[in-house]
Motif scaffolding. Structure first.
Motif, mmCIF file in Angstrom:
data_model
loop_
_atom_site.group_PDB
_atom_site.id
_atom_site.type_symbol
_atom_site.label_atom_id
_atom_site.label_comp_id
_atom_site.label_asym_id
_atom_site.label_seq_id
_atom_site.Cartn_x
_atom_site.Cartn_y
_atom_site.Cartn_z
ATOM 1 N N THR A 194 0.074 13.483 -15.103
ATOM 2 C CA THR A 194 1.060 13.056 -14.111
ATOM 3 C C THR A 194 0.381 12.330 -12.953
ATOM 4 N N LEU A 195 -0.744 12.878 -12.503
ATOM 5 C CA LEU A 195 -1.489 12.228 -11.420
ATOM 6 C C LEU A 195 -1.987 10.848 -11.848
ATOM 7 N N PHE A 196 -2.378 10.723 -13.103
ATOM 8 C CA PHE A 196 -2.821 9.424 -13.594
ATOM 9 C C PHE A 196 -1.687 8.401 -13.512
ATOM 10 N N HIS A 197 -0.499 8.763 -14.010
ATOM 11 C CA HIS A 197 0.623 7.827 -14.050
ATOM 12 C C HIS A 197 1.218 7.558 -12.667
ATOM 13 N N VAL A 198 1.283 8.577 -11.832
ATOM 14 C CA VAL A 198 1.999 8.459 -10.555
ATOM 15 C C VAL A 198 1.070 8.093 -9.402
ATOM 16 N N ALA A 199 -0.197 8.467 -9.491
ATOM 17 C CA ALA A 199 -1.116 8.232 -8.372
ATOM 18 C C ALA A 199 -2.206 7.214 -8.696
ATOM 19 N N VAL A 200 -2.924 7.393 -9.812
ATOM 20 C CA VAL A 200 -4.071 6.520 -10.109
ATOM 21 C C VAL A 200 -3.623 5.094 -10.421
ATOM 22 N N VAL A 201 -2.699 4.949 -11.384
ATOM 23 C CA VAL A 201 -2.282 3.603 -11.806
ATOM 24 C C VAL A 201 -1.628 2.823 -10.660
ATOM 25 N N PRO A 202 -0.636 3.385 -9.940
ATOM 26 C CA PRO A 202 -0.071 2.620 -8.814
ATOM 27 C C PRO A 202 -1.083 2.335 -7.713
ATOM 28 N N ALA A 203 -1.976 3.292 -7.451
ATOM 29 C CA ALA A 203 -2.965 3.078 -6.388
ATOM 30 C C ALA A 203 -3.856 1.883 -6.685
ATOM 31 N N ILE A 204 -4.156 1.656 -7.948
ATOM 32 C CA ILE A 204 -4.996 0.511 -8.314
ATOM 33 C C ILE A 204 -4.154 -0.754 -8.465
ATOM 34 N N CYS A 205 -3.113 -0.682 -9.289
ATOM 35 C CA CYS A 205 -2.363 -1.893 -9.654
ATOM 36 C C CYS A 205 -1.524 -2.449 -8.505
ATOM 37 N N GLU A 206 -0.832 -1.586 -7.769
ATOM 38 C CA GLU A 206 -0.028 -2.066 -6.642
ATOM 39 C C GLU A 206 -0.912 -2.597 -5.527
ATOM 40 N N GLU A 207 -2.092 -2.006 -5.358
ATOM 41 C CA GLU A 207 -3.008 -2.524 -4.343
ATOM 42 C C GLU A 207 -3.589 -3.870 -4.756
ATOM 43 N N VAL A 208 -3.871 -4.045 -6.045
ATOM 44 C CA VAL A 208 -4.333 -5.352 -6.512
ATOM 45 C C VAL A 208 -3.285 -6.421 -6.213
ATOM 46 N N LEU A 209 -2.024 -6.102 -6.466
ATOM 47 C CA LEU A 209 -0.963 -7.079 -6.230
ATOM 48 C C LEU A 209 -0.740 -7.337 -4.747
ATOM 49 N N TYR A 210 -0.504 -6.273 -3.979
ATOM 50 C CA TYR A 210 -0.049 -6.469 -2.592
ATOM 51 C C TYR A 210 -1.184 -6.598 -1.577
ATOM 52 N N ARG A 211 -2.215 -5.771 -1.673
ATOM 53 C CA ARG A 211 -3.260 -5.836 -0.666
ATOM 54 C C ARG A 211 -4.407 -6.756 -1.065
ATOM 55 N N SER A 212 -4.699 -6.888 -2.368
ATOM 56 C CA SER A 212 -5.738 -7.839 -2.774
ATOM 57 C C SER A 212 -5.202 -9.256 -2.771
ATOM 58 N N TYR A 213 -4.098 -9.472 -3.498
ATOM 59 C CA TYR A 213 -3.622 -10.840 -3.711
ATOM 60 C C TYR A 213 -2.621 -11.314 -2.665
ATOM 61 N N VAL A 214 -1.494 -10.638 -2.538
ATOM 62 C CA VAL A 214 -0.417 -11.117 -1.661
ATOM 63 C C VAL A 214 -0.882 -11.196 -0.209
ATOM 64 N N LEU A 215 -1.570 -10.172 0.251
ATOM 65 C CA LEU A 215 -2.066 -10.185 1.634
ATOM 66 C C LEU A 215 -2.959 -11.392 1.878
ATOM 67 N N ARG A 216 -3.871 -11.662 0.946
ATOM 68 C CA ARG A 216 -4.798 -12.781 1.124
ATOM 69 C C ARG A 216 -4.066 -14.126 1.072
ATOM 70 N N ALA A 217 -3.132 -14.266 0.106
ATOM 71 C CA ALA A 217 -2.405 -15.529 -0.017
ATOM 72 C C ALA A 217 -1.559 -15.794 1.222
ATOM 73 N N PHE A 218 -0.877 -14.785 1.715
ATOM 74 C CA PHE A 218 -0.080 -14.950 2.932
ATOM 75 C C PHE A 218 -0.976 -15.227 4.136
ATOM 76 N N GLU A 219 -2.129 -14.583 4.154
ATOM 77 C CA GLU A 219 -3.066 -14.798 5.259
ATOM 78 C C GLU A 219 -3.517 -16.256 5.309
ATOM 79 N N LYS A 220 -3.758 -16.861 4.144
ATOM 80 C CA LYS A 220 -4.202 -18.253 4.108
ATOM 81 C C LYS A 220 -3.111 -19.199 4.614
ATOM 82 N N SER A 221 -1.842 -18.786 4.487
ATOM 83 C CA SER A 221 -0.740 -19.640 4.940
ATOM 84 C C SER A 221 -0.349 -19.380 6.384
#
Length: 334
Positions: A194-221
């Motif tokens: 349960t921790l893997f599905h609810v905590a580990v996967v979102p912590a990595i994948c959602e951060e890649v999307l929103y804090r790695s990519y989206v934050l940087r792309a918006f920052e450049k604009s």
């Protein structure tokens, strides 16, 4: 006549502009590289917004197809929509598998490759803030403390959210989701899975999307502060829980801030894991409190919110001071 506050703000903006140019030069001394987005006249924020929508849809479709396929393999698939929904609620472990697969494929891996539209191959990791610096571990620990200490404030924001009336359809959907999660956490589930599905996967994948990519792309604009706020708001909307929009957006903004001041996405991943993992443990061992209905009458204790706000404010302030102190030590932007 400009106030002292305005002058300080202008100095911050000018220093960030100078740092941006310094970091850009460090990553490409010859100034020869132009990203695909820039070569084809796309704004960075437009490409990021397109990908948020596309990744969300691909993730949802993939998760649903895999979950239904797994349920069908168990011999329980039904053509009746209401019966199919009931089967999914009764087989939440299989739904988690579909959900995790969709997140890994599209929020994580596909986002990683999509970000190449904005940067060079050699600068890709730096663009995504996949850095482990000498102070990264300290920021990871601080992020965990910050998310744990901030829970009363998050609770307060949840209470504020209840003051805004929502259509019954939205309220009923969220009530059904909470009941489904509550029943699952009170069942004989495997905690580590349960921790893997609810905590580990979102912590990595959602951060890649929103804090790695989206934050940087918006920052450049738009620069860093609009990027932090807007990416956080989009993170809140992404969860499709309007009755929890305030706390989810606040968490998104806080994680974006942590990513910026730490110059690494790893602390945000640690904080995200602590928030989600703590919710799983709390819901498993204290379900009466964790799943108590939030109403306008259930305002959290002011003393707890005040202490939480003091602790989180101090940590946020300390992080900013450290960022300002170390701002010129090394180039990290591309």
């Amino acid at each position: 006549m400009a106030s002292r506050k305005d002058n300080i703000y202008d100095e911050i903006l000018m220093s960030e502009e100078a740092e941006y140019k310094q970091q850009l030069t460090a990553s490409d001394p010859a100034g020869a590289y132009t990203s695909w987005a820039e070569r084809n006249g796309f704004s960075h924020w437009v490409l990021a917004l397109i990908w948020i929508i596309a990744a969300f849809m691909l993730f949802q479709v993939t998760a649903s197809v895999i979950a239904l396929a797994l349920i069908g393999m168990e011999g329980g698939l039904s053509s009746d929509p209401s019966e199919a929904m009931k089967l999914m609620m009764d087989n939440l472990d299989l739904v988690f598998i579909g959900n995790s697969t969709g997140q890994i494929l599209f929020l994580g891996l596909a986002t990683w490759f999509y970000a190449r539209l904005h940067t060079s191959r050699s600068a890709h990791k730096v663009f995504m803030r996949f850095n482990f610096r000498s102070d990264t571990l300290r920021y990871m620990l601080l992020a965990v403390v910050l998310l744990v200490a901030g829970q009363p404030v998050i609770w307060f924001l949840s209470w504020l959210n209840t003051l805004i009336p929502l259509p019954d359809a939205f309220a009923n959907i969220q009530t059904s989701q909470m009941e489904m999660i509550e029943n699952f956490l009170q069942s004989d589930h495997m905690m580590w899975l349960t921790l893997f599905h609810v905590a580990v996967v979102p912590a990595i994948c959602e951060e890649v999307l929103y804090r790695s990519y989206v934050l940087r792309a918006f920052e450049k604009s738009w620069g860093i502060w609009p990027a932090i706020i807007i990416s956080g708001l989009l993170f809140g909307l992404y969860h499709m829980q309007l009755s929890n929009l305030f706390p989810l957006a606040a968490i998104g903004i806080l994680l974006a801030y942590i990513t910026w001041v730490s110059k690494s996405v790893l602390p945000a991943m640690a904080g995200h894991f602590a928030n989600n993992g703590g919710s799983v443990l709390y819901g498993t061992y204290y379900p009466e409190s964790a799943f108590a209905e939030m109403t306008p009458e259930s305002m959290p204790p002011i003393w707890a919110v005040s202490i939480s706000l003091l602790i989180t404010s101090y940590i946020v302030y300390w992080m900013y001071n450290q960022y300002q102190k170390n701002r010129h030590e090394e180039a990290y932007y591309v």
